[in-house]
Design an enzyme around this catalytic site. Structure first.
Site, PDB file in Angstrom:
ATOM      1  N   GLN A 228       3.204   9.771   0.774  1.00 46.58           N
ATOM      2  CA  GLN A 228       4.480   9.178   0.724  1.00 46.58           C
ATOM      3  C   GLN A 228       5.441   9.436  -0.478  1.00 46.58           C
ATOM      4  O   GLN A 228       6.488   9.113  -0.340  1.00 46.58           O
ATOM      5  CB  GLN A 228       4.439   7.807   1.104  1.00 46.58           C
ATOM      6  CG  GLN A 228       3.613   7.260   2.370  1.00 46.58           C
ATOM      7  CD  GLN A 228       3.346   5.891   2.409  1.00 46.58           C
ATOM      8  OE1 GLN A 228       2.481   5.249   2.013  1.00 46.58           O
ATOM      9  NE2 GLN A 228       4.391   4.992   3.103  1.00 46.58           N
TER      10      GLN A 228
ATOM     11  N   HIS B  16      -2.168   7.606   6.846  1.00 48.78           N
ATOM     12  CA  HIS B  16      -1.387   8.600   6.134  1.00 48.78           C
ATOM     13  C   HIS B  16      -1.938   9.921   5.543  1.00 48.78           C
ATOM     14  O   HIS B  16      -1.245  11.071   5.887  1.00 48.78           O
ATOM     15  CB  HIS B  16      -0.797   7.936   5.003  1.00 48.78           C
ATOM     16  CG  HIS B  16       0.577   7.212   5.290  1.00 48.78           C
ATOM     17  ND1 HIS B  16       1.882   7.561   6.126  1.00 48.78           N
ATOM     18  CD2 HIS B  16       0.778   5.787   5.274  1.00 48.78           C
ATOM     19  CE1 HIS B  16       2.494   6.654   6.294  1.00 48.78           C
ATOM     20  NE2 HIS B  16       2.035   5.446   5.906  1.00 48.78           N
TER      21      HIS B  16
ATOM     22  N   HIS C 265      -4.686   2.047   7.777  1.00 48.27           N
ATOM     23  CA  HIS C 265      -2.973   2.471   7.609  1.00 48.27           C
ATOM     24  C   HIS C 265      -2.671   3.397   6.691  1.00 48.27           C
ATOM     25  O   HIS C 265      -2.133   4.475   7.001  1.00 48.27           O
ATOM     26  CB  HIS C 265      -2.075   1.216   7.581  1.00 48.27           C
ATOM     27  CG  HIS C 265      -0.526   1.734   7.610  1.00 48.27           C
ATOM     28  ND1 HIS C 265       0.399   1.266   8.262  1.00 48.27           N
ATOM     29  CD2 HIS C 265      -0.043   2.241   6.600  1.00 48.27           C
ATOM     30  CE1 HIS C 265       1.549   1.769   8.027  1.00 48.27           C
ATOM     31  NE2 HIS C 265       1.493   2.494   6.905  1.00 48.27           N
ATOM     32  N   GLU C 266      -3.318   2.986   5.513  1.00 54.52           N
ATOM     33  CA  GLU C 266      -3.141   4.142   4.341  1.00 54.52           C
ATOM     34  C   GLU C 266      -3.822   5.402   4.431  1.00 54.52           C
ATOM     35  O   GLU C 266      -3.596   6.605   4.221  1.00 54.52           O
ATOM     36  CB  GLU C 266      -3.373   3.548   3.204  1.00 54.52           C
ATOM     37  CG  GLU C 266      -2.426   2.511   2.762  1.00 54.52           C
ATOM     38  CD  GLU C 266      -0.967   3.020   2.804  1.00 54.52           C
ATOM     39  OE1 GLU C 266      -0.555   4.052   2.609  1.00 54.52           O
ATOM     40  OE2 GLU C 266      -0.100   1.665   3.077  1.00 54.52           O
TER      41      GLU C 266
ATOM     42  N   CYS D  68       6.022   0.018   7.124  1.00 48.79           N
ATOM     43  CA  CYS D  68       5.432   1.256   6.332  1.00 48.79           C
ATOM     44  C   CYS D  68       6.895   1.635   5.554  1.00 48.79           C
ATOM     45  O   CYS D  68       7.927   1.598   5.815  1.00 48.79           O
ATOM     46  CB  CYS D  68       5.301   2.403   7.411  1.00 48.79           C
ATOM     47  SG  CYS D  68       4.815   3.949   6.445  1.00 48.79           S
ATOM     48  N   LEU D  69       6.564   1.917   4.367  1.00 45.69           N
ATOM     49  CA  LEU D  69       7.595   2.282   3.413  1.00 45.69           C
ATOM     50  C   LEU D  69       8.351   3.619   3.525  1.00 45.69           C
ATOM     51  O   LEU D  69       9.113   3.854   3.244  1.00 45.69           O
ATOM     52  CB  LEU D  69       6.959   2.381   1.811  1.00 45.69           C
ATOM     53  CG  LEU D  69       6.630   1.183   1.514  1.00 45.69           C
ATOM     54  CD1 LEU D  69       5.890   1.220  -0.056  1.00 45.69           C
ATOM     55  CD2 LEU D  69       7.534  -0.295   1.246  1.00 45.69           C
TER      56      LEU D  69
ATOM     57  N   GLY E  71       0.810  -1.236  -0.172  1.00 41.82           N
ATOM     58  CA  GLY E  71       0.186  -0.188   0.117  1.00 41.82           C
ATOM     59  C   GLY E  71       1.010   1.068  -0.059  1.00 41.82           C
ATOM     60  O   GLY E  71       1.905   1.255   0.600  1.00 41.82           O
TER      61      GLY E  71
END
Length: 171
Positions: free
Chosen positions: A51, A140, A136-137, A94-95, A46
């Protein structure tokens, strides 16, 4: 299509609340394509537009289980309509916080409303990994990171580590 740079903590842009997508344009479509390419390259499941330093309410996700398969999905202006009282615990990563994983408690299921790239509005129930990932996304998009759900001690330790690494990289 292009692979974009994924920003990581302590970059303050990750704390910015993203703006709604007003209209689905060729730029929005190109952003989604770039985000998929970036997400697959990372690799991740995701990615929120913030990000890649674009403060728009757009998420790409692919929860395909098998190697070689893909199930790409785009969520524009997603919002959680309801959450279950049941809690699920998943180990999240997380990226934007590379190579750091921690168990996080979240509602086990959610109902989400979003628009796709065709401008169609959908409502969908999410459970399991999908529920965790969409929450989670969406976090963000609201300037929230999964480490915000951890104890202050763990959160401070992670921030200190990444702040130190960023300072060393800047030298």
């Amino acid at each position: 299509m292009a692979i974009r740079e994924i920003i990581s903590i302590p970059d303050k842009r990750l704390r910015r609340v993203s703006e709604p997508v007003e209209k689905i344009t060729s730029e929005v479509r190109a952003l989604a394509e770039d985000m998929f390419e970036t997400m697959y390259d990372a690799p991740g499941i995701g990615l929120a537009a913030i990000q890649v330093a674009v403060p728009l309410r757009l998420i790409t996700m692919d929860l395909a289980k098998k190697e070689g398969e893909s199930a790409p999905r785009v969520f524009i202006n997603p919002e959680i309509l309801s959450k279950s009282e049941d809690i699920a615990v998943y180990e999240e990563g997380c990226l934007s916080i590379p190579e750091y994983y921690e168990e996080v408690e979240r509602p086990a299921s959610v109902r989400v409303r979003f628009m796709d790239l065709e401008g169609e509005v959908h409502e969908e129930d999410a459970e399991g990994l999908f529920a965790t990932c969409i929450q989670h996304e969406i976090d963000h998009l609201n300037g929230v990171l999964f480490i915000d759900y951890l104890s202050k001690l763990k959160r401070d330790r992670v921030m200190k580590k990444f702040t130190k690494a960023a300072k060393l990289a800047a030298k």
